[in-house]
Design a protein around this motif. Sequence first.
Motif, PDB file in Angstrom:
ATOM      1  N   LEU A 139       0.840  -1.417  -0.283  1.00 21.83           N
ATOM      2  CA  LEU A 139       0.035   0.290  -0.130  1.00 21.83           C
ATOM      3  C   LEU A 139       1.317   1.208  -0.072  1.00 21.83           C
ATOM      4  O   LEU A 139       0.751   1.619  -1.234  1.00 21.83           O
ATOM      5  CB  LEU A 139      -0.569  -0.504   0.982  1.00 21.83           C
ATOM      6  CG  LEU A 139      -1.524   1.166   1.353  1.00 21.83           C
ATOM      7  CD1 LEU A 139      -3.152   0.942   0.457  1.00 21.83           C
ATOM      8  CD2 LEU A 139      -1.965   1.577   3.368  1.00 21.83           C
ATOM      9  N   GLU A 140       1.248   1.504   1.466  1.00 21.02           N
ATOM     10  CA  GLU A 140       2.828   2.356   1.050  1.00 21.02           C
ATOM     11  C   GLU A 140       3.580   2.950  -0.369  1.00 21.02           C
ATOM     12  O   GLU A 140       3.476   3.725  -0.904  1.00 21.02           O
ATOM     13  CB  GLU A 140       3.552   2.523   1.838  1.00 21.02           C
ATOM     14  CG  GLU A 140       2.986   2.115   3.838  1.00 21.02           C
ATOM     15  CD  GLU A 140       2.061   2.947   3.900  1.00 21.02           C
ATOM     16  OE1 GLU A 140       3.146   4.809   3.372  1.00 21.02           O
ATOM     17  OE2 GLU A 140       1.360   3.011   4.754  1.00 21.02           O
ATOM     18  N   ASN A 141       4.109   1.624  -0.708  1.00 22.67           N
ATOM     19  CA  ASN A 141       4.356   1.729  -2.736  1.00 22.67           C
ATOM     20  C   ASN A 141       3.951   2.215  -3.346  1.00 22.67           C
ATOM     21  O   ASN A 141       4.670   3.194  -4.057  1.00 22.67           O
ATOM     22  CB  ASN A 141       4.770   0.039  -2.270  1.00 22.67           C
ATOM     23  CG  ASN A 141       6.003   0.349  -3.581  1.00 22.67           C
ATOM     24  OD1 ASN A 141       7.194   1.049  -3.740  1.00 22.67           O
ATOM     25  ND2 ASN A 141       6.822  -1.295  -4.183  1.00 22.67           N
ATOM     26  N   LEU A 142       2.957   1.749  -3.930  1.00 24.10           N
ATOM     27  CA  LEU A 142       1.649   2.160  -4.273  1.00 24.10           C
ATOM     28  C   LEU A 142       0.964   3.654  -4.132  1.00 24.10           C
ATOM     29  O   LEU A 142       1.476   4.426  -5.053  1.00 24.10           O
ATOM     30  CB  LEU A 142       0.822   1.134  -4.426  1.00 24.10           C
ATOM     31  CG  LEU A 142       0.732   0.017  -4.578  1.00 24.10           C
ATOM     32  CD1 LEU A 142      -0.762  -1.211  -5.106  1.00 24.10           C
ATOM     33  CD2 LEU A 142       1.350  -0.230  -6.157  1.00 24.10           C
ATOM     34  N   MET A 143       1.120   3.759  -2.827  1.00 21.63           N
ATOM     35  CA  MET A 143       1.005   5.535  -2.905  1.00 21.63           C
ATOM     36  C   MET A 143       2.281   5.912  -3.211  1.00 21.63           C
ATOM     37  O   MET A 143       1.816   7.811  -4.315  1.00 21.63           O
ATOM     38  CB  MET A 143       0.273   6.030  -1.226  1.00 21.63           C
ATOM     39  CG  MET A 143      -1.227   5.309  -0.828  1.00 21.63           C
ATOM     40  SD  MET A 143      -1.774   5.734   0.553  1.00 21.63           S
ATOM     41  CE  MET A 143      -0.298   4.982   1.757  1.00 21.63           C
ATOM     42  N   PHE A 144       3.519   5.426  -3.154  1.00 23.71           N
ATOM     43  CA  PHE A 144       4.543   6.543  -2.910  1.00 23.71           C
ATOM     44  C   PHE A 144       4.726   6.498  -4.667  1.00 23.71           C
ATOM     45  O   PHE A 144       4.742   7.615  -4.772  1.00 23.71           O
ATOM     46  CB  PHE A 144       5.979   6.161  -2.221  1.00 23.71           C
ATOM     47  CG  PHE A 144       7.502   6.086  -2.873  1.00 23.71           C
ATOM     48  CD1 PHE A 144       6.892   8.106  -2.207  1.00 23.71           C
ATOM     49  CD2 PHE A 144       7.864   5.658  -3.784  1.00 23.71           C
ATOM     50  CE1 PHE A 144       8.658   8.290  -2.535  1.00 23.71           C
ATOM     51  CE2 PHE A 144       9.312   6.522  -3.730  1.00 23.71           C
ATOM     52  CZ  PHE A 144       9.851   7.866  -2.848  1.00 23.71           C
ATOM     53  N   ARG A 145       4.123   5.532  -5.079  1.00 27.92           N
ATOM     54  CA  ARG A 145       4.855   5.792  -7.207  1.00 27.92           C
ATOM     55  C   ARG A 145       3.229   6.350  -7.775  1.00 27.92           C
ATOM     56  O   ARG A 145       3.809   6.838  -8.814  1.00 27.92           O
ATOM     57  CB  ARG A 145       4.879   4.209  -7.453  1.00 27.92           C
ATOM     58  CG  ARG A 145       6.228   3.406  -6.523  1.00 27.92           C
ATOM     59  CD  ARG A 145       6.692   2.403  -7.222  1.00 27.92           C
ATOM     60  NE  ARG A 145       5.452   1.486  -7.152  1.00 27.92           N
ATOM     61  CZ  ARG A 145       5.665   0.446  -7.471  1.00 27.92           C
ATOM     62  NH1 ARG A 145       5.680  -0.245  -8.874  1.00 27.92           N
ATOM     63  NH2 ARG A 145       4.757  -0.727  -7.672  1.00 27.92           N
ATOM     64  N   TYR A 146       2.126   6.663  -6.971  1.00 30.51           N
ATOM     65  CA  TYR A 146       1.409   6.749  -7.561  1.00 30.51           C
ATOM     66  C   TYR A 146       1.374   7.929  -8.413  1.00 30.51           C
ATOM     67  O   TYR A 146       1.917   9.067  -8.438  1.00 30.51           O
ATOM     68  CB  TYR A 146       0.292   7.102  -6.980  1.00 30.51           C
ATOM     69  CG  TYR A 146      -1.281   7.278  -7.439  1.00 30.51           C
ATOM     70  CD1 TYR A 146      -1.760   6.676  -7.660  1.00 30.51           C
ATOM     71  CD2 TYR A 146      -1.893   8.826  -7.545  1.00 30.51           C
ATOM     72  CE1 TYR A 146      -3.124   6.519  -8.521  1.00 30.51           C
ATOM     73  CE2 TYR A 146      -2.359   9.202  -8.722  1.00 30.51           C
ATOM     74  CZ  TYR A 146      -3.502   8.578  -8.938  1.00 30.51           C
ATOM     75  OH  TYR A 146      -4.629   8.233  -9.628  1.00 30.51           O
ATOM     76  N   GLU A 147       1.076   8.600  -9.654  1.00 34.34           N
ATOM     77  CA  GLU A 147       1.435   9.117 -10.735  1.00 34.34           C
ATOM     78  C   GLU A 147      -0.093   9.846 -11.234  1.00 34.34           C
ATOM     79  O   GLU A 147      -0.739   9.646 -11.817  1.00 34.34           O
ATOM     80  CB  GLU A 147       1.968   9.255 -12.495  1.00 34.34           C
ATOM     81  CG  GLU A 147       3.195   8.423 -11.726  1.00 34.34           C
ATOM     82  CD  GLU A 147       3.937   7.752 -13.115  1.00 34.34           C
ATOM     83  OE1 GLU A 147       5.385   8.545 -12.834  1.00 34.34           O
ATOM     84  OE2 GLU A 147       3.145   7.812 -14.203  1.00 34.34           O
ATOM     85  N   GLU A 148      -0.427  10.899 -10.326  1.00 32.15           N
ATOM     86  CA  GLU A 148      -1.570  11.945 -10.261  1.00 32.15           C
ATOM     87  C   GLU A 148      -2.100  12.038 -12.133  1.00 32.15           C
ATOM     88  O   GLU A 148      -1.334  12.306 -12.331  1.00 32.15           O
ATOM     89  CB  GLU A 148      -1.501  13.068  -9.869  1.00 32.15           C
ATOM     90  CG  GLU A 148      -2.171  13.285  -8.690  1.00 32.15           C
ATOM     91  CD  GLU A 148      -2.624  14.370  -8.226  1.00 32.15           C
ATOM     92  OE1 GLU A 148      -2.290  15.813  -8.252  1.00 32.15           O
ATOM     93  OE2 GLU A 148      -2.162  14.335  -6.574  1.00 32.15           O
ATOM     94  N   PRO A 149      -3.335  11.660 -11.889  1.00 30.29           N
ATOM     95  CA  PRO A 149      -4.000  11.816 -13.209  1.00 30.29           C
ATOM     96  C   PRO A 149      -4.223  13.564 -13.375  1.00 30.29           C
ATOM     97  O   PRO A 149      -3.783  14.596 -12.326  1.00 30.29           O
ATOM     98  CB  PRO A 149      -5.325  11.486 -13.749  1.00 30.29           C
ATOM     99  CG  PRO A 149      -5.229  11.038 -12.443  1.00 30.29           C
ATOM    100  CD  PRO A 149      -4.170  10.609 -11.076  1.00 30.29           C
ATOM    101  N   SER A 150      -3.634  13.968 -14.745  1.00 31.56           N
ATOM    102  CA  SER A 150      -3.706  15.543 -14.811  1.00 31.56           C
ATOM    103  C   SER A 150      -4.651  16.446 -16.262  1.00 31.56           C
ATOM    104  O   SER A 150      -4.475  15.035 -17.136  1.00 31.56           O
ATOM    105  CB  SER A 150      -2.014  15.876 -15.007  1.00 31.56           C
ATOM    106  OG  SER A 150      -2.705  17.147 -15.766  1.00 31.56           O
TER     107      SER A 150
END
Length: 225
Positions: A139-150
Motif C-alpha cells: 500500500l505504501e509503495n503504491l501510494m508513493f509511486r502513484y502518478e496523479e492524473p492531470s
Amino acid sequence: MALVTISGYPSSGKSRRAEQIRASLQKYLSDETYPGPIRKVAVLSDDVLNLSRSSYDDSRSEKPARGALFAAMQRQMSPDTILIVDALNYIKGFRYQMYCAAREAKLRVCTIYIVATQEQCREWNMTRQDGRAYAPETLENLMFRYEEPSSMVRWDSPLFTVLWDEEVPPMPQIWDAISKGTVKPPTRPLFRPPKRQQTRSKPSSRRQPPSCLPSWPTRLGLAGN
Ligand code: ADP
Ligand code: MG
C-alpha cells in the motif's frame, strides 16, 4: 463507444465509485429518449480477472497483471459498450497506452480520479472486510509511486475528480463526455512505412509529443517502472 478509466490510491474507494457510476450510466442508457448506439455498461477490474492484490507486491508479478488487464480491456472495447476500467491505473504511461487503444477503437474517453487522503486509504485498507486488502508495505509503495492524473494532458482528459466525501460523482458531465464527447481519430497510422530519404534525425528540442505508436507506451506501461 467509451472507455472510462478510474484511477486512485489503493483502497481509496475506486470500486465503490465504479459501482455508483455503472448504476447511474445504466439508467441513462435505459432512458427511452436515449437513441443509442451504446447499449451496455461493463466493469473490468482486478477482481473480475481474479488478479490477487499480491500481484502488486513486486514489479515482476505486477507486470503480467497489468498485461492481463490491458488485454482484457482491448477484448472488451466495443462500439456498443461503456467499459469502466476499475483498477489502480496509477502509471501515467499505462493510462496513455489505454488512451491510445481507445482511440484506435474509435471510443470516447474520460478519466475519473478518486481522491482520498493517504491516512484514509490506510484505514480503509486495514478495516476492509472483503479480503481484498493490500499488504501494508505494498500500500505504501503504491501510494508513493502513484502518478496523479492531470487535465493538462490529453490522455487523462476530460478528467473528473471525485473527493472521498462527495455523495455522487458528477454524472451529467460524465454522461456528456461519454455520449457527446469528441471521438478522436488515431493520431498517426499504427505502422508507418520507413522514410527512405531521411538522412538526419530531428534535434531533440523539436521532437514531437509521443504518438500512439505501439513502441512508446510499451516502454512505459507494460514494461514495468
Ligand atoms: P478500492 O477499489 O479503491 O480498493 P473500495 O471501493 O473497494 O476501494 O473501498 C475500500 C474500502 O474502503 C471498503 O471497505 C469501502 O467500504 C471503504 N470506503 C471506500 N470509500 C469510502 C468512503 N467514501 N467512505 C467510507 N468508506 C469508504
Ligand atoms: Mg477496487
